[in-house]
Design a protein around this motif. Structure first.
Motif, PDB file in Angstrom:
ATOM      1  N   ARG A 296      42.153  34.327  72.093  1.00 32.50           N
ATOM      2  CA  ARG A 296      43.052  33.253  71.669  1.00 32.50           C
ATOM      3  C   ARG A 296      44.275  33.805  70.936  1.00 32.50           C
ATOM      4  O   ARG A 296      45.284  33.105  70.777  1.00 32.50           O
TER       5      ARG A 296
ATOM      6  N   SER B 165      37.755  34.710  72.231  1.00 29.32           N
ATOM      7  CA  SER B 165      37.841  33.277  72.548  1.00 29.32           C
ATOM      8  C   SER B 165      36.480  32.603  72.423  1.00 29.32           C
ATOM      9  O   SER B 165      36.052  31.838  73.289  1.00 29.32           O
TER      10      SER B 165
ATOM     11  N   VAL C 237      42.054  30.840  65.438  1.00 27.05           N
ATOM     12  CA  VAL C 237      43.128  30.790  66.421  1.00 27.05           C
ATOM     13  C   VAL C 237      43.470  32.162  66.992  1.00 27.05           C
ATOM     14  O   VAL C 237      44.172  32.256  67.993  1.00 27.05           O
ATOM     15  N   HIS C 238      42.973  33.244  66.361  1.00 29.38           N
ATOM     16  CA  HIS C 238      43.265  34.583  66.863  1.00 29.38           C
ATOM     17  C   HIS C 238      42.004  35.278  67.383  1.00 29.38           C
ATOM     18  O   HIS C 238      42.008  36.494  67.574  1.00 29.38           O
TER      19      HIS C 238
ATOM     20  N   ASP D 154      37.137  32.643  78.471  1.00 30.41           N
ATOM     21  CA  ASP D 154      37.446  31.670  77.426  1.00 30.41           C
ATOM     22  C   ASP D 154      36.212  30.829  77.151  1.00 30.41           C
ATOM     23  O   ASP D 154      35.775  30.051  77.999  1.00 30.41           O
TER      24      ASP D 154
ATOM     25  N   SER E 178      36.599  28.054  65.163  1.00 31.30           N
ATOM     26  CA  SER E 178      37.506  28.238  66.308  1.00 31.30           C
ATOM     27  C   SER E 178      38.764  28.949  65.828  1.00 31.30           C
ATOM     28  O   SER E 178      39.874  28.415  65.906  1.00 31.30           O
TER      29      SER E 178
ATOM     30  N   SER F 192      36.114  28.953  74.325  1.00 33.47           N
ATOM     31  CA  SER F 192      36.584  28.085  73.251  1.00 33.47           C
ATOM     32  C   SER F 192      35.932  26.711  73.312  1.00 33.47           C
ATOM     33  O   SER F 192      35.571  26.225  74.387  1.00 33.47           O
TER      34      SER F 192
ATOM     35  N   PRO G 179      45.855  25.989  74.060  1.00 30.29           N
ATOM     36  CA  PRO G 179      46.378  26.789  72.952  1.00 30.29           C
ATOM     37  C   PRO G 179      46.274  26.053  71.628  1.00 30.29           C
ATOM     38  O   PRO G 179      46.478  24.842  71.549  1.00 30.29           O
TER      39      PRO G 179
ATOM     40  N   ARG H  10      39.810  23.986  75.378  1.00 27.09           N
ATOM     41  CA  ARG H  10      40.514  24.937  76.227  1.00 27.09           C
ATOM     42  C   ARG H  10      42.008  24.635  76.304  1.00 27.09           C
ATOM     43  O   ARG H  10      42.530  24.230  77.328  1.00 27.09           O
TER      44      ARG H  10
ATOM     45  N   ASP I   4      47.657  33.441  72.612  1.00 25.96           N
ATOM     46  CA  ASP I   4      48.418  32.199  72.489  1.00 25.96           C
ATOM     47  C   ASP I   4      49.185  32.111  71.171  1.00 25.96           C
ATOM     48  O   ASP I   4      50.170  31.378  71.074  1.00 25.96           O
ATOM     49  N   THR I   5      48.735  32.831  70.166  1.00 28.28           N
ATOM     50  CA  THR I   5      49.331  32.703  68.833  1.00 28.28           C
ATOM     51  C   THR I   5      50.039  33.971  68.365  1.00 28.28           C
ATOM     52  O   THR I   5      50.527  34.027  67.238  1.00 28.28           O
TER      53      THR I   5
END
Length: 388
Positions: free
Chosen positions: A193, A35, A30-31, A356, A28, A358, A363, A361, A196-197
């Motif tokens: 994602r 997603s 983060v970038h 998404d 998973s 992920s 951030p 779900r 978010d980062t």
């Protein structure tokens, strides 16, 4: 007509085609630009994938960049790789290394039509695993060791540059040299994602300069694709790579359910050109879609055209601008002349990625040590490094 001019108006077939086979992934990150995490039940079947490969062969697509998700977790992955190479479509696939066993590595080393790219976002486990997940550094290094032991020369190590790993560039190069691999560095985009980062991960202005200086000094044997042409605004040395956004011109993305986007970093309905399941298939989408026709027409550089660096940086990355709320004819958010920082101050709303998949779900925070983020401040060419 120069190569860049020819690319600007599009080609009959893409020469940098990314195909995400599945959104399923054991990690998973983060970038993650797509997603990824959970498989989409609508993904193309084995038969549909083979039909698409047949289309690529008819269009004389030189090779495809296969990604995901983690493509090797798809049960028919190796079947599709074999089918592609048997039909004169080379394969370059990106993986976190989870399935690269010694046996698989020997199989890959025996093929002249398959190239491998191992993802690694930290030269140490501490930096890498905070972005990609616990244990992912060891998994990637083990995969590299297996490939090296099998005699696979010049496989790629792909690094997304963040503010936590810019200082490790020499270490990444050493890891590549130690395994007989080639280093490939790419730009972080606020996609998937990564939206978010972005504020926490994208390199600072000082680090952008550090990256530029390193590329000027060491970039001759490092692959970059079209990742860093926004840095050309420094104008003090030639950078490797293509200084042109290839979206819809020579680049596109086919996602697991057959949707075709202008760019792998622009997964949003705004950049959706069509679907391979529609009448006429991928060929029709690539050659006739309204979106791609528009992208191949002369583009306005807006206020950037008055900048002395415009011919070098071309206004920067379309996806980076879009997902930070900037107009497509505006400056790149990481413009080295500072225009992006000024433009970002006026942003009131930011588009969200459309999809998404992920595992969770919400951030995903990124913290390494106690550092706090400060306030806002395709290969060397599409064919480079591919063995055929």
């Amino acid at each position: 007509m120069s190569l860049v001019d020819e690319f600007q108006y599009g080609l009959d077939a893409p020469i940098c085609l990314t195909w995400e086979l599945t959104y399923a992934c054991n990690l998973s990150c983060v970038h993650c630009l797509s997603s990824s995490g959970r498989r989409d039940p609508r993904e193309l079947s084995t038969a549909e994938c083979k039909a698409l490969i047949d289309e690529f062969e008819r269009m004389q697509v030189f090779y495809v960049n296969i990604g995901g998700g983690e493509p090797t977790v798809r049960p028919d992955f190796w079947e599709l790789v074999d089918y592609a190479t048997e039909h004169h479509v080379g394969v370059k696939f990106s993986t976190n290394g989870v399935k690269i066993s010694p046996e698989v590595a020997r199989r890959l080393a025996a093929s002249d039509y398959v190239d491998v790219q191992i993802s690694l976002d930290g030269a140490t486990a501490e930096v890498n695993d905070h972005v990609r997940g616990p244990g992912s550094y060891d998994t990637a290094i083990r995969a590299m060791r297996n490939l090296a032991d099998a005699g696979f020369e010049n496989f790629k190590i792909s690094v997304v540059m963040t503010r936590h790993n810019v200082s490790q560039l020499d270490d990444f190069k050493a890891i590549a040299d130690r395994h007989g691999a080639q280093l490939r560095i790419t730009r972080l985009r606020p996609s998937g994602r990564g939206a978010d980062t972005w504020d926490e991960l994208h390199p600072t202005a000082a680090q952008q300069r550090e990256l530029y200086d390193w590329l000027v000094a060491h970039g001759e044997n490092v692959l970059t694709g079209d990742s860093f042409f926004h840095l050309a605004g420094y104008g003090e040395g030639d950078l490797p790579g293509l200084n042109l956004c290839g979206a819809g011109r020579v680049v596109c993305l086919v996602d697991p359910v057959g949707d075709v986007y202008a760019c792998p970093f622009a997964i949003h309905e705004t950049f959706l050109a069509g679907n391979v399941r529609s009448r006429g298939g991928f060929t029709s989408v690539w050659r006739e879609s309204e979106l791609f026709t528009s992208l191949r027409s002369p583009q306005s550089g807006g206020a950037c055209e008055s900048c002395s660096a415009f011919d070098a940086c071309r206004g920067g990355c379309m996806a980076a601008k879009f997902f930070t709320g900037l107009p497509l004819d505006g400056p790149d958010p990481e413009c080295v002349r500072g225009h992006g920082e000024l433009a970002l101050a006026g942003v009131t709303s930011v588009p969200k990625p459309s999809l998404d998949h992920s595992h969770r779900r919400r951030p995903v925070p990124v913290t390494i040590g106690m550092r706090r983020p400060p306030d806002r401040a395709c290969d060397e060419n599409p064919l480079a490094g591919f063995r055929r």
